[in-house]
Design an enzyme around this catalytic site. Structure first.
Site, PDB file in Angstrom:
ATOM      1  N   MET A 116      -7.899   8.929   9.357  1.00 26.97           N
ATOM      2  CA  MET A 116      -8.348   9.469   8.059  1.00 26.97           C
ATOM      3  C   MET A 116      -9.332  10.622   8.231  1.00 26.97           C
ATOM      4  SD  MET A 116      -8.786   5.784   6.108  1.00 26.97           S
ATOM      5  CE  MET A 116      -9.566   4.964   7.518  1.00 26.97           C
ATOM      6  N   LYS A 147      -3.700   3.456  -2.415  1.00 29.78           N
ATOM      7  CA  LYS A 147      -4.917   4.239  -2.567  1.00 29.78           C
ATOM      8  C   LYS A 147      -4.849   5.433  -1.635  1.00 29.78           C
ATOM      9  CE  LYS A 147      -7.400   0.685  -1.425  1.00 29.78           C
ATOM     10  NZ  LYS A 147      -8.538  -0.194  -1.067  1.00 29.78           N
ATOM     11  N   ASP A 184       0.813  -1.212   0.000  1.00 28.82           N
ATOM     12  CA  ASP A 184       0.000   0.000   0.000  1.00 28.82           C
ATOM     13  C   ASP A 184       0.846   1.261   0.000  1.00 28.82           C
ATOM     14  OD1 ASP A 184      -2.417  -1.279  -0.040  1.00 28.82           O
ATOM     15  OD2 ASP A 184      -2.816  -1.114   2.102  1.00 28.82           O
TER      16      ASP A 184
END
Length: 253
Positions: free
Chosen positions: A171, A57, A35
């Site tokens: 996030m 991502k 990732d």
């Protein structure tokens, strides 16, 4: 013969915070699927002849959708490869590890979880912000401040606004203002301290202390970018006290 997929938590960023098992399996892998949050130093641990597949991502930018990632894992394992699927933090804390494991199981591919130090644990330990504290926090809650496909951020604000609980927001850069308003609407004191840390445990780490009523503005002014973790609660006062003591000691030389 079908290979095996290891869903590996790479920890918060510092390679030395990986488990011995995670390092061993990465070094033995035929294929490494990794990732965006996995550091270059960790990627460099892979065998020189391993097949490296980047599937990183970020918010609103998914060059390799999740279903394609699942398909890659299945394809490589069925080709007889042992696959190291490397994720930042822990694969089962906002890491979609269970979704990948479910797809692998449905395809008859064996998967094994390898736990990692979570971003919350890494950020707390590196900075000295306790997630729990006898006098300040009897529990801790992890939430995500991001929703897929621009869905409304609809959290249980009443439950989250407990003044004796530490709230860790993953996030949350884009929605920290909405989160702060939701918590204050349910009664959490606007002066509640907030600790923000970006890219924790790496050489690029940045820290900021604010309050609930000012964090959105100050995070914006500071230019904080993902990955940034927010720790909200009285426990942040421990960090503030430590910093004050260090500054006092430094001033007296």
């Amino acid at each position: 013969m079908t290979g095996k997929v290891y869903l590996i938590g790479a920890g918060p960023g510092d390679p030395e915070l990986m488990t011995m098992k995670a390092v061993r399996l990465l070094k033995e892998a035929d294929v490494v699927v990794y990732d965006r949050l996995v550091s270059d130093e960790i990627v460099a641990m892979a065998p020189k002849d391993a097949k490296m597949i980047f599937v990183g991502k970020s918010a609103h930018n998914h060059p390799v959708p999740q279903d394609q990632i699942n398909a890659i894992l299945v394809r490589e394992a069925k080709a007889g490869n042992n696959v190291a699927r490397i994720k930042g933090g822990d694969p089962l804390i906002f890491g979609r590890g269970s979704e990948e494991a479910a797809d692998l199981s449905a395809e008859g591919v064996e998967a094994e979880y390898v736990p990692g130090i979570t971003a919350a644990q890494g950020a707390a330990s590196i900075s000295g912000v306790p997630l729990t504290h006898r006098d300040l926090a009897t529990g801790v809650q992890y939430v995500t401040g991001h929703r897929a496909r621009d869905e409304k951020l609809d959290l249980d604000w009443k439950r989250l606004a407990d003044p004796m609980t530490t709230l860790v927001v993953y996030m949350g850069v884009a929605n920290i203002g909405q989160i702060a308003v939701g918590l204050m609407t349910e009664g959490l004191d606007p002066s509640t301290p907030v600790f923000a840390i970006s890219r924790a445990t790496t050489p690029h780490e940045r820290r900021m202390v604010s309050t609930l009523d000012r964090v959105a503005q100050e995070a914006r002014e500071a230019g904080l970018k993902p990955p940034t973790l927010f720790i909200i609660g009285k426990v942040v006062s421990v960090y503030q006290a430590q910093q004050a003591e260090l500054e006092k000691a430094s001033a007296h030389g």
